[in-house]
Write a protein that holds these residues in place. Structure first.
Motif, mmCIF file in Angstrom:
data_model
loop_
_atom_site.group_PDB
_atom_site.id
_atom_site.type_symbol
_atom_site.label_atom_id
_atom_site.label_comp_id
_atom_site.label_asym_id
_atom_site.label_seq_id
_atom_site.Cartn_x
_atom_site.Cartn_y
_atom_site.Cartn_z
ATOM 1 N N VAL A 127 -7.593 5.087 4.464
ATOM 2 C CA VAL A 127 -6.775 6.291 4.374
ATOM 3 C C VAL A 127 -6.993 7.081 5.662
ATOM 4 O O VAL A 127 -8.128 7.261 6.097
ATOM 5 N N CYS A 133 0.858 -1.184 0.000
ATOM 6 C CA CYS A 133 0.000 0.000 0.000
ATOM 7 C C CYS A 133 0.892 1.230 0.000
ATOM 8 O O CYS A 133 1.822 1.314 0.800
ATOM 9 N N CYS A 145 -3.158 0.342 -3.418
ATOM 10 C CA CYS A 145 -3.059 -0.759 -2.462
ATOM 11 C C CYS A 145 -3.583 -2.026 -3.148
ATOM 12 O O CYS A 145 -4.644 -2.004 -3.767
ATOM 13 N N GLU A 157 -3.264 7.150 -4.498
ATOM 14 C CA GLU A 157 -3.374 6.030 -3.563
ATOM 15 C C GLU A 157 -3.311 4.723 -4.339
ATOM 16 O O GLU A 157 -3.870 4.600 -5.420
ATOM 17 N N LEU A 199 0.840 5.675 -0.655
ATOM 18 C CA LEU A 199 0.082 6.903 -0.828
ATOM 19 C C LEU A 199 1.100 8.000 -1.092
ATOM 20 O O LEU A 199 2.015 8.191 -0.294
ATOM 21 N N ILE A 237 -1.841 5.443 4.611
ATOM 22 C CA ILE A 237 -2.679 4.356 4.088
ATOM 23 C C ILE A 237 -2.271 3.053 4.769
ATOM 24 O O ILE A 237 -1.105 2.835 5.076
#
Length: 134
Positions: free
Chosen positions: A69, A37, A61, A59, A39, A131
């Motif tokens: 988030v 993940c 993931c 973002e 961000l 995240i």
């Protein structure tokens, strides 16, 4: 390419290659893909005069169960209020300094706009987004 595949199969399963016609052999292949993940966003700083800042976040993931988030910021003093509109969803920032702002189901990757609106700030408010997989 087909010849190479057949040759590889004969080497991988020599007993099947020597067996009677119609005989077969099998093999099981499995993969373990780690959850990742990420961000990408800079720290959003809200000026106490204007009380507004905007930006974009990327973002990503691959968690099959989804991801969350989170906004992290300083604790808000009495009389200070702020909210973040993230991908069209408004969330008031918690006075404690940690706020869940979005939960996504399943894996995903996209660019998301955000707007932070604040009132009554006594000093600048810096917001960091994070995240985590569910």
């Amino acid at each position: 390419m087909l010849r190479f595949a057949l040759f590889a199969a004969v080497l991988a399963f020599p007993s099947a290659a020597k067996a009677n016609p119609g005989a077969s052999a099998g093999m099981r292949i499995s993969l373990n893909i780690p959850e990742v993940c990420q961000l990408e966003a800079s720290i959003a700083s809200v000026d106490r005069e204007s009380g507004v800042t905007t930006g974009n976040v990327f973002e990503m993931c691959n968690a099959s169960h989804g991801f969350r988030v989170i906004a992290s910021h300083r604790t808000l003093a009495a009389g200070e209020t702020a909210r973040i509109v993230y991908a069209g969803q408004a969330s008031p920032l918690a006075p404690t300094g940690l706020t869940d702002i979005s939960v996504r189901q399943g894996p995903g990757a996209k660019k998301v706009p955000f707007v932070v609106q604040a009132q009554g700030l006594r000093e600048e408010l810096a917001i960091s987004l994070g995240i985590t997989a569910l």
